[in-house]
Design a protein around this motif. Structure first.
Motif, PDB file in Angstrom:
ATOM      1  N   THR A 112      -1.065 -10.212  -5.415  1.00 44.44           N
ATOM      2  CA  THR A 112      -1.389  -8.994  -4.675  1.00 44.44           C
ATOM      3  C   THR A 112      -0.551  -8.904  -3.407  1.00 44.44           C
ATOM      4  OG1 THR A 112      -3.187 -10.068  -3.457  1.00 44.44           O
ATOM      5  CG2 THR A 112      -3.751  -9.003  -5.546  1.00 44.44           C
ATOM      6  N   MET A 113      -0.500  -7.694  -2.876  1.00 44.12           N
ATOM      7  CA  MET A 113       0.157  -7.457  -1.603  1.00 44.12           C
ATOM      8  C   MET A 113      -0.534  -6.273  -0.932  1.00 44.12           C
ATOM      9  SD  MET A 113       3.755  -5.729  -2.864  1.00 44.12           S
ATOM     10  CE  MET A 113       4.353  -5.708  -1.175  1.00 44.12           C
ATOM     11  N   VAL A 114      -0.324  -6.131   0.365  1.00 37.40           N
ATOM     12  CA  VAL A 114      -1.008  -5.095   1.132  1.00 37.40           C
ATOM     13  C   VAL A 114      -0.368  -3.741   0.856  1.00 37.40           C
ATOM     14  CG1 VAL A 114      -1.617  -4.289   3.437  1.00 37.40           C
ATOM     15  CG2 VAL A 114      -1.669  -6.732   2.914  1.00 37.40           C
ATOM     16  N   SER A 121      -5.436  -4.713  -0.330  1.00 38.83           N
ATOM     17  CA  SER A 121      -4.615  -5.539  -1.206  1.00 38.83           C
ATOM     18  C   SER A 121      -4.679  -4.993  -2.619  1.00 38.83           C
ATOM     19  CB  SER A 121      -5.103  -6.991  -1.176  1.00 38.83           C
ATOM     20  OG  SER A 121      -4.924  -7.555   0.109  1.00 38.83           O
ATOM     21  N   GLN A 127       1.681  -1.732  -6.646  1.00 45.72           N
ATOM     22  CA  GLN A 127       2.511  -1.380  -5.510  1.00 45.72           C
ATOM     23  C   GLN A 127       3.858  -0.814  -5.962  1.00 45.72           C
ATOM     24  OE1 GLN A 127       1.413  -1.330  -2.494  1.00 45.72           O
ATOM     25  NE2 GLN A 127       3.337  -0.556  -1.670  1.00 45.72           N
TER      26      GLN A 127
END
Length: 263
Positions: A112-114, A121, A127
């Motif tokens: 995950t990433m912001v 997240s 994304q």
């Protein structure tokens, strides 16, 4: 030169009431409501957009903005703006839900990433799809359509003439089903192929118990998912999102009585 209190209140309301609707829409709408945009810039955008749509506002009711009636009118304007922005944000988040389904099938649900749009997240696949979709939204002039929709909303729903009802809130909530349906259509090809691969790995594990399914299955699903993503998802993404945005504008038109863009 002397000014009465009613005249000053009318001048203030002529700008404050439209600012409430435009600011609320910009707060929830895609691109404009990005959390990465500084607060000062977002305030400036809200004021600039309000000035841009003022010719379409007309004459607001002569109500003191600090009175009870003025606060109710301001609340109505905020609800209208949030409705416009929130429905469009749901349409954009279709790819986030689709990316989560694909990432879980690939075994990348933990990667995950912001998300700069919401500050939450999300999986990496989501994304990637969100960045591509946001660029498409800007390329087709979606941000300009939002401004046009706001200007048309003041023509169809003048300030102070909108009545809140339960059906509008239910309509916004019910439109969330369109988001999940659109996400299924986007992710279904890749998820179906990965499901067949996982079933095949399960059969192989039963036939050969000594085989480590994790050491073989995880790299295989990641490899196949990475290959299928640009083959099965990205080519159809513009058509799917175009249909989602058209449905979103149509829904906004039905909820608020605004003529849909291009309709």
């Amino acid at each position: 030169m002397e000014f009465t209190t009613s005249e000053i209140a009318s001048w203030v309301g002529a700008f404050v009431y439209p600012l409430m609707r435009v600011g609320a829409a910009a707060l929830a709408a895609p691109v404009f409501g990005n959390n990465m945009v500084p607060t000062q810039v977002r305030i400036f955008l809200g004021v600039a957009l309000t000035i841009a749509v003022l010719p379409a506002v007309g004459q607001p009711p002569p109500v003191d903005p600090l009175s009870i009636d003025g606060l109710l009118i301001a609340l109505q304007e905020v609800v209208i703006g949030l409705t416009i922005g929130f429905v469009l944000a749901l349409a954009l988040n279709t790819v986030v839900v689709a990316g989560e389904s694909i990432a879980l099938a690939m075994g990348l649900g933990f990667a995950t990433m912001v998300d700069p749009q919401t500050g939450m997240s999300v999986p990496v696949i989501s994304q990637i799809l969100l960045v591509v979709t946001t660029l498409m939204f800007l390329a087709i002039g979606g941000h300009l359509m939002i401004v046009q929709l706001l200007a048309e909303s003041f023509t169809v729903i003048p300030v102070g003439e909108f009545q809140l009802d339960r059906d509008m809130f239910w309509g916004v909530a019910a439109w969330g089903t369109q988001m999940y349906a659109g996400a299924v259509l986007i992710a279904l090809p890749v998820v179906t192929v990965l499901l067949v691969i996982n079933l095949s790995l399960g059969v192989m594990t039963r036939a050969a118990p000594q085989m480590n399914v994790f050491s073989v299955g995880l790299p295989l699903t990641i490899l196949v998912g990475g290959v299928l993503l640009p083959i099965l998802v990205l080519p159809v993404l513009p058509l799917r999102m175009e249909a989602m945005w058209a449905e979103a504008y149509r829904t906004i038109g039905e909820l608020l009585g605004v003529t849909p863009i291009g309709g």
